[in-house]
Motif scaffolding. Structure first.
Motif, PDB file in Angstrom:
ATOM      1  N   MET A   1     -49.450 -13.099  24.261  1.00 12.21           N
ATOM      2  CA  MET A   1     -48.476 -13.394  25.669  1.00 12.21           C
ATOM      3  C   MET A   1     -46.131 -13.926  25.839  1.00 12.21           C
ATOM      4  SD  MET A   1     -50.154 -15.222  29.288  1.00 12.21           S
ATOM      5  CE  MET A   1     -51.638 -14.075  30.096  1.00 12.21           C
ATOM      6  N   LYS A   2     -46.506 -13.492  26.268  1.00 12.72           N
ATOM      7  CA  LYS A   2     -45.055 -14.033  25.573  1.00 12.72           C
ATOM      8  C   LYS A   2     -44.524 -15.179  26.483  1.00 12.72           C
ATOM      9  CE  LYS A   2     -42.849  -9.549  24.910  1.00 12.72           C
ATOM     10  NZ  LYS A   2     -42.848  -9.110  23.063  1.00 12.72           N
ATOM     11  N   ARG A   3     -44.403 -15.578  26.223  1.00 11.13           N
ATOM     12  CA  ARG A   3     -43.710 -17.485  26.069  1.00 11.13           C
ATOM     13  C   ARG A   3     -42.147 -17.490  26.691  1.00 11.13           C
ATOM     14  NH1 ARG A   3     -46.526 -21.637  22.036  1.00 11.13           N
ATOM     15  NH2 ARG A   3     -48.807 -22.020  23.989  1.00 11.13           N
ATOM     16  N   ILE A   4     -42.253 -18.032  27.790  1.00  9.21           N
ATOM     17  CA  ILE A   4     -41.105 -18.656  28.458  1.00  9.21           C
ATOM     18  C   ILE A   4     -41.079 -19.768  29.172  1.00  9.21           C
ATOM     19  CG2 ILE A   4     -39.986 -17.431  30.612  1.00  9.21           C
ATOM     20  CD1 ILE A   4     -39.707 -15.286  28.267  1.00  9.21           C
ATOM     21  N   LEU A   5     -39.701 -20.420  28.905  1.00  7.66           N
ATOM     22  CA  LEU A   5     -39.684 -21.537  28.952  1.00  7.66           C
ATOM     23  C   LEU A   5     -39.031 -21.631  30.668  1.00  7.66           C
ATOM     24  CD1 LEU A   5     -40.025 -24.867  29.039  1.00  7.66           C
ATOM     25  CD2 LEU A   5     -37.856 -24.466  27.463  1.00  7.66           C
ATOM     26  N   VAL A   6     -39.090 -22.423  31.557  1.00  9.25           N
ATOM     27  CA  VAL A   6     -38.702 -22.515  33.333  1.00  9.25           C
ATOM     28  C   VAL A   6     -38.423 -23.646  33.139  1.00  9.25           C
ATOM     29  CG1 VAL A   6     -38.591 -22.018  35.151  1.00  9.25           C
ATOM     30  CG2 VAL A   6     -39.785 -20.416  33.771  1.00  9.25           C
ATOM     31  N   THR A   7     -36.696 -24.731  32.974  1.00 10.57           N
ATOM     32  CA  THR A   7     -36.108 -25.317  33.102  1.00 10.57           C
ATOM     33  C   THR A   7     -36.584 -25.902  34.707  1.00 10.57           C
ATOM     34  OG1 THR A   7     -34.746 -25.210  33.151  1.00 10.57           O
ATOM     35  CG2 THR A   7     -35.112 -26.135  30.775  1.00 10.57           C
ATOM     36  N   GLY A   8     -36.542 -26.868  35.311  1.00 11.76           N
ATOM     37  CA  GLY A   8     -36.436 -26.456  36.904  1.00 11.76           C
ATOM     38  C   GLY A   8     -37.484 -26.070  37.636  1.00 11.76           C
ATOM     39  N   GLY A   9     -38.457 -26.103  36.435  1.00 15.15           N
ATOM     40  CA  GLY A   9     -39.814 -24.885  37.665  1.00 15.15           C
ATOM     41  C   GLY A   9     -40.018 -24.964  38.562  1.00 15.15           C
ATOM     42  N   THR A  10     -41.099 -26.286  39.167  1.00 19.51           N
ATOM     43  CA  THR A  10     -41.254 -26.790  39.947  1.00 19.51           C
ATOM     44  C   THR A  10     -40.228 -27.187  41.287  1.00 19.51           C
ATOM     45  OG1 THR A  10     -40.696 -29.282  39.751  1.00 19.51           O
ATOM     46  CG2 THR A  10     -42.940 -27.882  38.652  1.00 19.51           C
ATOM     47  N   GLY A  11     -39.342 -26.540  40.485  1.00 23.74           N
ATOM     48  CA  GLY A  11     -37.849 -26.519  42.314  1.00 23.74           C
ATOM     49  C   GLY A  11     -38.208 -24.975  43.250  1.00 23.74           C
ATOM     50  N   TYR A  12     -37.647 -24.570  44.274  1.00 18.61           N
ATOM     51  CA  TYR A  12     -37.187 -24.211  45.109  1.00 18.61           C
ATOM     52  C   TYR A  12     -37.943 -22.956  44.064  1.00 18.61           C
ATOM     53  CZ  TYR A  12     -35.648 -20.718  48.967  1.00 18.61           C
ATOM     54  OH  TYR A  12     -35.182 -19.905  50.029  1.00 18.61           O
ATOM     55  N   ILE A  13     -36.455 -22.281  43.639  1.00 21.68           N
ATOM     56  CA  ILE A  13     -36.153 -20.686  43.020  1.00 21.68           C
ATOM     57  C   ILE A  13     -37.566 -20.596  41.738  1.00 21.68           C
ATOM     58  CG2 ILE A  13     -34.597 -19.465  42.202  1.00 21.68           C
ATOM     59  CD1 ILE A  13     -32.285 -21.018  44.495  1.00 21.68           C
ATOM     60  N   GLU A  20     -43.818 -15.255  40.067  1.00 26.42           N
ATOM     61  CA  GLU A  20     -43.190 -13.162  40.044  1.00 26.42           C
ATOM     62  C   GLU A  20     -43.385 -13.100  38.058  1.00 26.42           C
ATOM     63  OE1 GLU A  20     -43.074 -12.956  44.136  1.00 26.42           O
ATOM     64  OE2 GLU A  20     -43.270 -12.120  41.710  1.00 26.42           O
ATOM     65  N   LEU A  21     -43.115 -14.282  37.117  1.00 20.37           N
ATOM     66  CA  LEU A  21     -42.779 -14.065  35.898  1.00 20.37           C
ATOM     67  C   LEU A  21     -44.488 -14.368  35.131  1.00 20.37           C
ATOM     68  CD1 LEU A  21     -41.150 -17.008  34.651  1.00 20.37           C
ATOM     69  CD2 LEU A  21     -40.951 -14.346  33.860  1.00 20.37           C
ATOM     70  N   ILE A  22     -45.147 -15.076  36.267  1.00 16.73           N
ATOM     71  CA  ILE A  22     -47.151 -14.566  35.846  1.00 16.73           C
ATOM     72  C   ILE A  22     -47.693 -13.606  36.379  1.00 16.73           C
ATOM     73  CG2 ILE A  22     -49.625 -15.531  36.560  1.00 16.73           C
ATOM     74  CD1 ILE A  22     -47.570 -18.144  36.648  1.00 16.73           C
ATOM     75  N   ASN A  23     -47.136 -13.100  37.376  1.00 12.54           N
ATOM     76  CA  ASN A  23     -47.217 -12.170  37.981  1.00 12.54           C
ATOM     77  C   ASN A  23     -47.229 -10.663  37.268  1.00 12.54           C
ATOM     78  OD1 ASN A  23     -48.623 -12.926  40.281  1.00 12.54           O
ATOM     79  ND2 ASN A  23     -46.677 -12.592  41.882  1.00 12.54           N
ATOM     80  N   ALA A  24     -46.068 -11.025  36.470  1.00 12.54           N
ATOM     81  CA  ALA A  24     -45.736  -9.878  35.165  1.00 12.54           C
ATOM     82  C   ALA A  24     -46.248  -9.920  33.957  1.00 12.54           C
ATOM     83  CB  ALA A  24     -43.835  -9.899  35.303  1.00 12.54           C
ATOM     84  N   GLY A  25     -47.640 -11.490  33.941  1.00  5.65           N
ATOM     85  CA  GLY A  25     -47.778 -10.615  32.813  1.00  5.65           C
ATOM     86  C   GLY A  25     -47.159 -12.270  31.728  1.00  5.65           C
ATOM     87  N   TYR A  26     -46.039 -12.959  32.141  1.00  3.77           N
ATOM     88  CA  TYR A  26     -45.957 -13.856  31.383  1.00  3.77           C
ATOM     89  C   TYR A  26     -46.682 -14.923  30.930  1.00  3.77           C
ATOM     90  CZ  TYR A  26     -42.189 -10.893  30.637  1.00  3.77           C
ATOM     91  OH  TYR A  26     -40.916  -9.696  30.331  1.00  3.77           O
ATOM     92  N   GLU A  27     -46.776 -15.807  29.859  1.00  2.57           N
ATOM     93  CA  GLU A  27     -47.109 -17.550  29.801  1.00  2.57           C
ATOM     94  C   GLU A  27     -45.794 -18.132  30.236  1.00  2.57           C
ATOM     95  OE1 GLU A  27     -47.923 -18.211  26.272  1.00  2.57           O
ATOM     96  OE2 GLU A  27     -48.282 -21.164  26.944  1.00  2.57           O
ATOM     97  N   VAL A  28     -46.093 -18.472  31.124  1.00  2.16           N
ATOM     98  CA  VAL A  28     -45.018 -19.961  31.525  1.00  2.16           C
ATOM     99  C   VAL A  28     -45.288 -21.505  30.959  1.00  2.16           C
ATOM    100  CG1 VAL A  28     -43.573 -20.776  34.117  1.00  2.16           C
ATOM    101  CG2 VAL A  28     -44.724 -18.641  33.590  1.00  2.16           C
ATOM    102  N   ILE A  29     -44.177 -21.753  31.055  1.00  2.00           N
ATOM    103  CA  ILE A  29     -44.446 -23.577  30.765  1.00  2.00           C
ATOM    104  C   ILE A  29     -43.327 -23.649  31.165  1.00  2.00           C
ATOM    105  CG2 ILE A  29     -43.726 -25.275  29.079  1.00  2.00           C
ATOM    106  CD1 ILE A  29     -44.651 -22.394  26.834  1.00  2.00           C
ATOM    107  N   ILE A  30     -43.590 -25.245  32.354  1.00  3.89           N
ATOM    108  CA  ILE A  30     -42.275 -25.145  33.146  1.00  3.89           C
ATOM    109  C   ILE A  30     -42.017 -26.992  32.728  1.00  3.89           C
ATOM    110  CG2 ILE A  30     -42.416 -26.715  35.455  1.00  3.89           C
ATOM    111  CD1 ILE A  30     -43.542 -24.050  36.668  1.00  3.89           C
ATOM    112  N   ILE A  31     -40.571 -27.864  32.209  1.00  2.00           N
ATOM    113  CA  ILE A  31     -40.296 -28.451  32.629  1.00  2.00           C
ATOM    114  C   ILE A  31     -39.731 -29.196  33.742  1.00  2.00           C
ATOM    115  CG2 ILE A  31     -38.366 -28.146  31.608  1.00  2.00           C
ATOM    116  CD1 ILE A  31     -38.084 -30.467  29.442  1.00  2.00           C
ATOM    117  N   ASP A  32     -40.233 -30.160  33.902  1.00  2.00           N
ATOM    118  CA  ASP A  32     -39.458 -30.356  35.274  1.00  2.00           C
ATOM    119  C   ASP A  32     -39.237 -32.166  35.303  1.00  2.00           C
ATOM    120  OD1 ASP A  32     -38.490 -28.469  37.880  1.00  2.00           O
ATOM    121  OD2 ASP A  32     -38.565 -31.159  38.197  1.00  2.00           O
TER     122      ASP A  32
END
Ligand code: WQD
Length: 343
Positions: A1-13, A20-32
């Protein structure tokens, strides 16, 4: 599974993009750093997708935090950068906070991108870079006007930093997404916009007025040179916006970009006035919004809306959710906040 870092990922957008990333099959890592959001977003993301993304409660300003994140989560292929301060009028009062936070976080992330071989970088930019456009609709080739706020200036400078870094030979590619006005909430009403304090943006203030948290909405001016006198904007549904980020990061890590830096306007292509928006909300929800005409707000753009053709043709993205459904989603989210005793 491809890993994507989402900064500010608990925010609105960011939270809607994580879904949508999870729905598309990505592994999401959030830093906030939770300066303008809460970890409740993680519950919402999990409730919607069945997956709870990895969460680092930390500040992107801090290089040690980032170094630890990249060693704890090796092989990050893409970064989507939402972490930034975003209130236009606050930026006028606190310019140093905005220049430091929005630019230092970006510089740190770009260094990590190069050091750890991240392939693709998606930057959260804004139609603010165009200022008051001479011509609407606005294309990606429309002139960039001198920024009218430190917030807008940080977006312009950030775009230049990313472009200069890549054209210096850095081995990654970037997509700059220029949002118009993000509005609405996830149809589940499990995640949405929750600004700290008194909302500066139109929709949260409108829905808080509709539910009775605020007495009345001030419409900042009805004497502008527009059909009904109120300002015109391009209100883009946040879920549509989130999907564009998935398309952008996929395009980058699959090596499908035509240029080292690509730019896309993300809007519906429809200009809607503030008064028209109020009417749309009222007819979609059946709820009246008490408002009064107030003096103009300093720094407001009179009219700006997107020409989304480039994003439609090249990114393969098009806004799909109607403004009426978007208003309904914002109202359902506001009612959920009331049910949860939050607002
Ligand atoms: C929209 C219209 C107001 C509140 C800014 C940034 C943009 C993005 C979104 C971060 C204007 C009117 C508003 C109110 C009103 N920032 N209004 N009463 O200023 O278009 O865009 O926020 O993501 O980059 O520039 O958004 O929602 O503040 O205002 O009449 O209580 O609504 O005058 O015409 P804006 P906004």
């Amino acid at each position: 599974m491809k890993r994507i870092l989402v900064t500010g990922g608990t925010g609105y957008i960011g939270s809607h993009t994580a879904v949508e990333l999870i729905n598309a099959g990505y592994e999401v890592i959030i830093i906030d750093n939770l300066s303008n959001s809460t970890a409740d977003s993680l519950d919402g993301i999990e409730a919607i997708t069945g997956v709870r993304p990895a969460f680092v409660h930390g500040d992107v300003n801090d290089m040690e935090t980032l170094e630890k994140l990249f060693s704890d989560f090796p092989g990050i292929e893409g970064i989507i950068n939402f972490a930034a301060s975003k209130a236009v009028n606050e930026s006028v009062r606190k310019p140093l906070l905005y220049y430091r936070n929005n630019l230092v976080t970006l510089l740190n992330l770009l260094e990590m991108t190069v050091k750890h071989g991240v392939k693709g970088f998606v930057f959260s930019s804004s139609c603010t870079v165009y200022g008051e456009p001479d011509v609407n609709p606005v294309t990606e080739k429309s002139p960039i006007k001198p920024a009218t706020s430190p917030y807008g200036n940080t977006k312009q400078i950030s775009e230049e930093i990313i472009t200069d870094t890549i054209y210096s030979g850095a081995p990654f590619r970037a997509i700059l997404l220029r949002y118009f006005n993000p509005v609405g909430a996830h149809p589940s009403a499990l995640i949405g916009e929750l600004p700290n304090g008194v909302p500066q943006n139109l929709i949260p203030y409108l829905t808080q007025t509709a539910i009775g948290v605020r007495q009345e909405l001030s419409v900042f001016g009805d004497d502008y040179p527009t059909p009904d006198g109120s300002c015109i904007r391009d209100f883009i549904n946040v879920v549509d916006l989130a999907k564009a980020h998935v398309m952008a990061i996929s395009r980058l890590i699959e090596g499908r970009t035509a240029e080292p830096v690509e730019i896309f306007n993300l809007g519906t292509g429809n200009g809607v006035s503030v008064l028209e928006l109020i009417n749309t909300f009222e007819s979609a929800t059946g709820v009246k919004v008490p408002y009064r005409i107030a003096p103009r707000r300093e720094g407001d753009i009179v009219k700006v809306w997107a020409d989304p053709e480039h994003a439609n043709n090249v990114l393969g993205w098009k806004a799909e959710i109607s403004l009426a459904d978007t208003m309904l989603s914002a109202w359902n989210w506001q009612k959920r906040l009331r049910e949860k005793g939050i607002m």
